[in-house]
Design a protein around this motif. Structure first.
Motif, short mmCIF file in Angstrom:
data_model
loop_
_atom_site.label_atom_id
_atom_site.label_comp_id
_atom_site.label_asym_id
_atom_site.label_seq_id
_atom_site.Cartn_x
_atom_site.Cartn_y
_atom_site.Cartn_z
N VAL A 18 0.88 -1.16 0.00
CA VAL A 18 0.00 0.00 0.00
C VAL A 18 0.91 1.21 0.00
CG1 VAL A 18 -1.80 1.25 1.23
CG2 VAL A 18 -1.74 -1.24 1.30
N GLN A 24 -7.81 3.16 -2.23
CA GLN A 24 -8.11 1.82 -1.76
C GLN A 24 -9.55 1.73 -1.32
OE1 GLN A 24 -5.49 0.87 1.48
NE2 GLN A 24 -5.32 3.00 2.05
N HIS A 85 -6.37 -1.91 -4.17
CA HIS A 85 -5.43 -0.82 -3.97
C HIS A 85 -5.01 -0.33 -5.35
CE1 HIS A 85 -4.64 -2.47 0.11
NE2 HIS A 85 -4.70 -3.62 -0.50
#
Length: 150
Positions: A18, A24, A85
């Motif tokens: 991430v 996301q 993501h």
């Protein structure tokens, strides 16, 4: 808009990629066959909202369909978590289950007569990378794939 997902039992693994300023989203579905179409629709809506190309959306829908189908058919989970993501170079799709089986999904060689058995091979051909991670002390696993956005 940030989602309140994931609940603690479906939190993405700490090693998940991430990146800063990544978009996301996540959602949870019951482990039913009807959830495959619901996962595709939810993913499609998020990707459309983010302005991603339609061809990337089709590939992403195929990936999430395969992962959710496998969770429904091959685990004893009751809930499936989906997490996406997006950063400037890739789209990562994660599907979590809470099943108790210890084996990880593996691509297999289907014969020409078999209808099923090619999904993970297809994911492997379409994704830049894909894999399976254990969820630590809890049961279940995370199956993930990364698609290039360029």
């Amino acid at each position: 808009m940030a989602s309140s997902y994931p609940p603690a039992q479906f939190a993405p693994p700490s090693s998940a990629a991430v990146l800063d300023e990544a978009r996301q989203e996540g959602f949870e579905l019951p482990a039913h066959a009807s959830s495959v179409a619901r996962a595709r629709a939810r993913l499609r809506a998020h990707l459309h909202h983010w302005g991603l190309p339609e061809d990337l959306g089709h590939t992403a829908q195929l990936v999430i369909s395969e992962f959710v189908t496998n969770a429904v058919l091959h685990t004893d989970t009751t809930r499936i978590g989906c997490w996406i993501h997006l950063d400037s170079t890739r789209l990562r799709i994660e599907v979590t289950d809470e099943g108790t089986q210890s084996c990880a999904p593996q691509p297999r060689s289907a014969t020409a007569d078999e209808v099923n058995g090619r999904g993970l091979q297809l994911v492997g051909a379409l994704a830049e990378r894909w894999g399976v991670s254990a969820r630590g002390a809890r049961c279940g696993r995370v199956v993930w794939a990364e698609l290039g956005t360029a």
